[in-house]
Design a protein around this motif. Structure first.
Motif, PDB file in Angstrom:
ATOM      1  N   LYS A 118       0.842  -1.204   0.000  1.00 53.83           N
ATOM      2  CA  LYS A 118       0.000   0.000   0.000  1.00 53.83           C
ATOM      3  C   LYS A 118       0.872   1.247   0.000  1.00 53.83           C
ATOM      4  CE  LYS A 118      -1.982   2.092   3.682  1.00 53.83           C
ATOM      5  NZ  LYS A 118      -2.682   2.125   4.940  1.00 53.83           N
ATOM      6  N   ALA A 119       1.881   1.225   0.869  1.00 55.72           N
ATOM      7  CA  ALA A 119       2.795   2.371   0.910  1.00 55.72           C
ATOM      8  C   ALA A 119       3.507   2.525  -0.421  1.00 55.72           C
ATOM      9  CB  ALA A 119       3.806   2.187   2.036  1.00 55.72           C
ATOM     10  N   PHE A 120       3.922   1.398  -1.001  1.00 54.88           N
ATOM     11  CA  PHE A 120       4.619   1.458  -2.291  1.00 54.88           C
ATOM     12  C   PHE A 120       3.727   2.088  -3.355  1.00 54.88           C
ATOM     13  CE2 PHE A 120       5.220  -0.573  -6.417  1.00 54.88           C
ATOM     14  CZ  PHE A 120       6.480  -0.121  -6.718  1.00 54.88           C
ATOM     15  N   TYR A 121       2.481   1.628  -3.399  1.00 59.91           N
ATOM     16  CA  TYR A 121       1.557   2.171  -4.403  1.00 59.91           C
ATOM     17  C   TYR A 121       1.380   3.662  -4.199  1.00 59.91           C
ATOM     18  CZ  TYR A 121      -2.777   3.276  -6.734  1.00 59.91           C
ATOM     19  OH  TYR A 121      -3.718   3.878  -7.506  1.00 59.91           O
ATOM     20  N   MET A 122       1.159   4.056  -2.944  1.00 59.26           N
ATOM     21  CA  MET A 122       0.820   5.463  -2.717  1.00 59.26           C
ATOM     22  C   MET A 122       2.017   6.370  -2.920  1.00 59.26           C
ATOM     23  SD  MET A 122      -1.877   5.122   0.354  1.00 59.26           S
ATOM     24  CE  MET A 122      -2.580   6.737   0.270  1.00 59.26           C
ATOM     25  N   ILE A 123       3.218   5.858  -2.801  1.00 58.81           N
ATOM     26  CA  ILE A 123       4.377   6.713  -3.046  1.00 58.81           C
ATOM     27  C   ILE A 123       4.735   6.732  -4.524  1.00 58.81           C
ATOM     28  CG2 ILE A 123       6.817   7.033  -2.572  1.00 58.81           C
ATOM     29  CD1 ILE A 123       6.275   5.665   0.096  1.00 58.81           C
ATOM     30  N   PHE A 124       4.726   5.573  -5.148  1.00 59.74           N
ATOM     31  CA  PHE A 124       5.362   5.488  -6.455  1.00 59.74           C
ATOM     32  C   PHE A 124       4.385   5.424  -7.623  1.00 59.74           C
ATOM     33  CE2 PHE A 124       8.786   4.052  -3.694  1.00 59.74           C
ATOM     34  CZ  PHE A 124       9.790   4.872  -4.159  1.00 59.74           C
ATOM     35  N   MET A 125       3.157   4.994  -7.419  1.00 55.04           N
ATOM     36  CA  MET A 125       2.264   4.775  -8.555  1.00 55.04           C
ATOM     37  C   MET A 125       1.059   5.700  -8.568  1.00 55.04           C
ATOM     38  SD  MET A 125       3.425   1.368  -9.513  1.00 55.04           S
ATOM     39  CE  MET A 125       2.041   0.504 -10.133  1.00 55.04           C
ATOM     40  N   LYS A 126       0.601   6.125  -7.401  1.00 61.30           N
ATOM     41  CA  LYS A 126      -0.637   6.883  -7.314  1.00 61.30           C
ATOM     42  C   LYS A 126      -0.514   8.191  -8.102  1.00 61.30           C
ATOM     43  CE  LYS A 126      -1.266   9.229  -3.744  1.00 61.30           C
ATOM     44  NZ  LYS A 126      -1.352   9.701  -2.378  1.00 61.30           N
ATOM     45  N   PRO A 127      -1.495   8.530  -8.959  1.00 63.91           N
ATOM     46  CA  PRO A 127      -1.432   9.821  -9.644  1.00 63.91           C
ATOM     47  C   PRO A 127      -1.552  10.950  -8.644  1.00 63.91           C
ATOM     48  CG  PRO A 127      -3.537   8.775 -10.017  1.00 63.91           C
ATOM     49  CD  PRO A 127      -2.678   7.768  -9.339  1.00 63.91           C
ATOM     50  N   SER A 128      -0.741  11.957  -8.843  1.00 67.39           N
ATOM     51  CA  SER A 128      -0.741  13.050  -7.881  1.00 67.39           C
ATOM     52  C   SER A 128      -0.284  14.311  -8.582  1.00 67.39           C
ATOM     53  CB  SER A 128       0.188  12.714  -6.718  1.00 67.39           C
ATOM     54  OG  SER A 128       0.822  13.867  -6.263  1.00 67.39           O
ATOM     55  N   THR A 129      -0.750  15.431  -8.089  1.00 66.85           N
ATOM     56  CA  THR A 129      -0.455  16.685  -8.770  1.00 66.85           C
ATOM     57  C   THR A 129       0.509  17.564  -7.986  1.00 66.85           C
ATOM     58  OG1 THR A 129      -2.457  17.506  -7.769  1.00 66.85           O
ATOM     59  CG2 THR A 129      -2.585  16.839 -10.075  1.00 66.85           C
ATOM     60  N   ASN A 130       0.457  17.465  -6.700  1.00 65.74           N
ATOM     61  CA  ASN A 130       1.149  18.471  -5.901  1.00 65.74           C
ATOM     62  C   ASN A 130       2.426  17.977  -5.249  1.00 65.74           C
ATOM     63  OD1 ASN A 130      -0.165  16.764  -4.301  1.00 65.74           O
ATOM     64  ND2 ASN A 130      -1.058  18.282  -2.928  1.00 65.74           N
ATOM     65  N   THR A 131       3.041  16.924  -5.786  1.00 64.38           N
ATOM     66  CA  THR A 131       4.292  16.484  -5.177  1.00 64.38           C
ATOM     67  C   THR A 131       5.450  17.107  -5.921  1.00 64.38           C
ATOM     68  OG1 THR A 131       4.138  14.562  -6.577  1.00 64.38           O
ATOM     69  CG2 THR A 131       3.485  14.298  -4.302  1.00 64.38           C
TER      70      THR A 131
END
Lengths: 136, 488, 95, 78
Positions: B430-443
């Motif tokens: 879950k942590a891996f997905y949220m850091i490396f794969m999840k689409p994000s705009t503000n990082t």
């Protein structure tokens, strides 16, 4: 067992229980630190009590015997065997010396931490410092 | 008797390095030089030392003197004894290697200050002493020193949360340290001995345990729970891991797992005939494992998640030890070694993410795979490694744990181990997905952070994981032989 | 218990709930099978029932595992007491 | 007889140090407790330990506490 030894064990028990009570129940940071100090004192007293020999000699070499002395009624010098039979057991005393120093150092670290926490929160109350949820 | 002079050097040398680094407090260049040179020397010493026993000040095993009539055995050790064998060699090699990595990463991160390096070296010295020593009081002294050093490493973060975690750690250390010393005192009062080998012999010769000795076991068990971060103290430990710098957290979890191993072996050796101790260990281990995994699943901060995973894995190690057969104990120790490696990779990844994104909160991160593909790939591999997927090392140890649980007659526990590795996998993936794969705009990653040192080190570590996974017997067989020869 | 990622919070919540319940069941089975004592059996059944009636247990577990120093102290004292009782009773000194 | 009285004093002053509301007073009582403890060590034949305990327990540790209290200016239980 000697009554004084029993008494010192009981006192050590009182010290340990009091310290534990302070650590668990007291709301003040410094009171918790005092409790930690009391636990150390109680454990030290247990160790010293173990080494005690009723009516024995102080296990310090210079006062009581001389390596070449012959035991006699006129002299307070003792041969080594006689001295070893009369002296109290010195190993726990060495342990206690170490533990006193360790206790003092951990105590100073705890005091420094409580000062730092006081400057952040302006209180010494554990309730206010540790149960507050305003951060993160 | 053969006296190997290099054995105490493993403790003395880091202490000297710590004192030197502490003196040169504000001269960063010289601190850096000293740190690098002494860490390279520290890594060499365990490798070239011969196996053997070191008797301090040459006190050989002699007849016990007559006036202590309490002694039940004919001859005792008169001084402190350090023993160095294959198990100690494996543990110390890994410990020094990881310490060197952490020192390098701290230098790389401009975290370097004399006191910080000094504390790292003091903790190295104390864990080495704890692993080597055969004397119970020496053990206690270094546990206390280690507590102060670890607290200082966490205080160095200079955040209020870190100070609170360190204060909690110190307060409970005074409870547990007091209980360990009281236990030692009671054992000294009953048997008149401090050396573990002699104590073990005396307790075997003494027959059934007296109530005082039982109290001593109970008190030392409480200390064991604290030092290894099991059930009531798991919050304290995970708080420490969470608030330390992630690299330091990798070191802290390694140290507490190795102390878990060393102290469990000591306890099992001393009270070898006492079966109830193993059951109590097993019970607390199961509790810790379940709570650690459940709490890890709930977290939204990478550091907090990893710290609970580390606590849960420590419980798994303790479960292997608590099962009590030679097979399960060696499987538990093997799992400690494997788990330390893969946990360290995850913590180093967390350190990289903290340095480059300035946060480890999972919902503020995302799309990392484009920016750091190598780190992402290795984190994925480490996730596989920590949850026991075949080519990696944890598979070998978890497989042995399951097998030993079935052999010991607790088939239910093997189901539990499988469930827990699945839970760990879900939490970390879950942590891996949220850091490396999840689409994000503000990082926004800090473009200055290259992370070359991080990349080198985690590549080395994942290679080690893979190597141990492919050739497990190189590490496992010596451990098994030692445990069988100890006869615990 | 705010938003824990979209969908992932629910997923991990369910996983941990299943994990809790299954591990409690496993522990109950283990105690029932190994400790051949009526007291243990009754005690484990009572604990089992109590926990199964408080589903979802996860939030309760999370509430009991906060950073609070007071809760930890409470559990520490509880643990010391339990360990002493277990060692004394198990070795036949008490009872 | 004096040694038994000292044991009682130690136990009582430990309790007092915890119960006392004013932290200054409780630190003074703590120092007193440490000094009595040193005297007990003397009666238990551990003279070297007694010397160390007298110096550390009744001078250094209360001194550290007093410094900490000055830094935390309020110094009272609320």
């Amino acid at each position: 067992m000697d009554p004084f030894q029993v008494g010192s064990f009981l006192t050590a028990g009182v010290l340990i229980v009091t310290g534990l009570w302070a650590i668990i129940m007291m709301d003040n940071l410094l009171k918790k630190v005092i409790g930690a100090n009391l636990i150390g004192d109680g454990v030290n007293l247990v160790l010293i009590g173990i080494g005690y020999r009723p009516g024995g000699l102080v296990p310090e070499v210079t006062h009581h015997f001389h390596a070449t002395a012959v035991p006699s009624t006129f002299s307070h010098f003792l041969a080594f065997n006689e001295f070893a039979e009369l002296a109290s057991y010195p190993l726990p005393f060495a342990l206690v010396l170490t533990n006193i120093v360790i206790g003092a150092s951990t105590l100073s670290v705890m005091l420094a931490l409580s000062v730092v926490l006081y400057h952040k929160y302006n209180t010494l109350s554990v309730q206010k410092i540790f149960e507050s949820m305003e951060e993160d | 008797m053969f006296n190997s002079t290099l054995i105490p050097l493993m403790v003395v040398f880091p202490l000297i390095a710590a004192i030197l680094a502490n003196f040169l407090h504000q001269k960063d260049r010289s601190v850096k030089t000293i740190a690098i040179i002494s860490s390279i020397v520290a890594i060499i010493i365990p490798l070239i030392t011969l196996y053997g026993v070191h008797l301090f000040s040459g006190h050989i095993r002699t007849e016990s003197f007559p006036e202590i009539s309490k002694l039940l055995i004919p001859d005792v050790y008169m001084g402190i004894v350090y023993a160095y064998g294959p198990l100690q060699k494996i543990l110390l090699a890994l410990l020094t290697l990881m310490t060197v990595f952490v020192v390098f990463l701290s230098i790389n991160r401009k975290l370097i200050s004399g006191v910080y390096v000094a504390m790292i070296f003091i903790s190295l010295a104390s864990v080495s002493a704890i692993i080597l020593t055969d004397d119970f009081f020496n053990f206690f002294v270094f546990i206390e020193v280690l507590t102060v050093a670890q607290a200082a490493l966490v205080i160095a973060v200079k955040e209020t949360k870190a100070h609170k975690a360190a204060f909690k750690y110190m307060i409970f250390s005074s409870v547990s340290g007091g209980s360990i010393l009281l236990g030692i005192a009671l054992l000294l009062g009953v048997y008149g001995l401090l050396n573990m080998t002699d104590l073990s012999n005396a307790i075997t010769a003494g027959g059934a345990l007296k109530p005082v000795a039982l109290t001593a076991i109970a008190l030392i068990t409480v200390g064991w729970l604290y030092e290894s971060g099991l059930f009531p103290f798991h919050i304290v430990k995970s708080n420490m891991y969470e608030n330390a710098m992630p690299e330091t957290a990798a070191l802290l979890q390694l140290q507490s797992k190795f102390i878990l191993v060393a102290m469990s072996i000591a306890l099992l050796r001393i009270f070898s005939g006492y079966a109830l101790l193993k059951s109590v260990m097993l019970g607390f281990a199961i509790f810790t494992v379940v709570i650690g995994s459940v709490m890890a699943l709930q977290q939204t901060d990478l550091r907090k998640l990893l710290s609970f995973v580390a606590v849960g894995q420590a419980g798994l190690v303790a479960m292997g030890i608590g099962l009590g057969t030679s097979f399960s104990i060696s499987a538990g120790i093997f799992h400690a070694i494997n788990d330390v490696l893969s946990m360290a990779i995850l913590f180093f990844v967390a350190g990289f993410i903290l340095e480059s994104y300035k946060t480890t909160k999972l919902d503020q991160l995302g799309e990392g795979l484009q920016k750091a593909p190598l780190i992402g790939t290795i984190m994925f591999l480490a996730t596989l490694a920590i949850s026991g997927v075949p080519p990696f090392n944890s598979y070998q140890s978890e497989f042995r744990l399951i097998q030993s649980a079935v052999e010991a007659g607790y088939a239910e526990l093997s189901v539990l181990v499988i469930l827990l590795s699945v839970a760990t996998f879900i939490a970390v993936i879950k942590a891996f997905y949220m850091i490396f794969m999840k689409p994000s705009t503000n990082t926004e990653a800090d473009p200055k952070v290259k992370g070359t040192m991080y990349k080198t080190i985690i590549v080395i570590l994942i290679a080690m994981c893979l190597f141990i996974g492919l050739f497990p017997n190189m590490v496992y067989d010596p451990i098994y032989n030692i445990i069988v020869s100890l006869g615990v | 218990m705010e938003h824990k990622g979209k969908g992932f919070g629910i997923g991990s919540g369910f996983t941990s709930e299943f994990l809790m319940i299954s591990s409690i069941l496993i522990a109950g089975m283990l105690v029932l099978r190994t400790a051949n004592s009526v007291l243990f059996a009754l005690g484990s059944l009572v604990i089992l029932a109590a926990i199964l009636f408080t589903v979802p247990t996860v939030f309760r577990v999370e509430k009991e595992n906060t950073d609070s120093i007071n809760l930890t102290s409470f559990y520490v004292v509880l643990t010391i007491a339990v360990i002493l009782i277990v060692f004394f009773a198990g070795s036949g000194v008490l009872i | 007889m004096f040694d038994y009285i000292l044991l009682f004093v130690v136990a009582l002053s430990a309790l007092m140090a915890i119960i006392q509301e004013n932290l200054y007073k409780s630190i003074i009582i703590l120092g007193f407790e440490s000094f009595s403890l040193a005297a007990i060590y003397h009666f238990l034949l551990a003279t070297d330990v007694a010397a160390t305990q007298a110096i550390l327990g009744s001078a250094l540790i209360p001194g550290l506490f007093i410094v900490a209290l000055y830094k935390t200016s309020k110094g009272r239980d609320e």
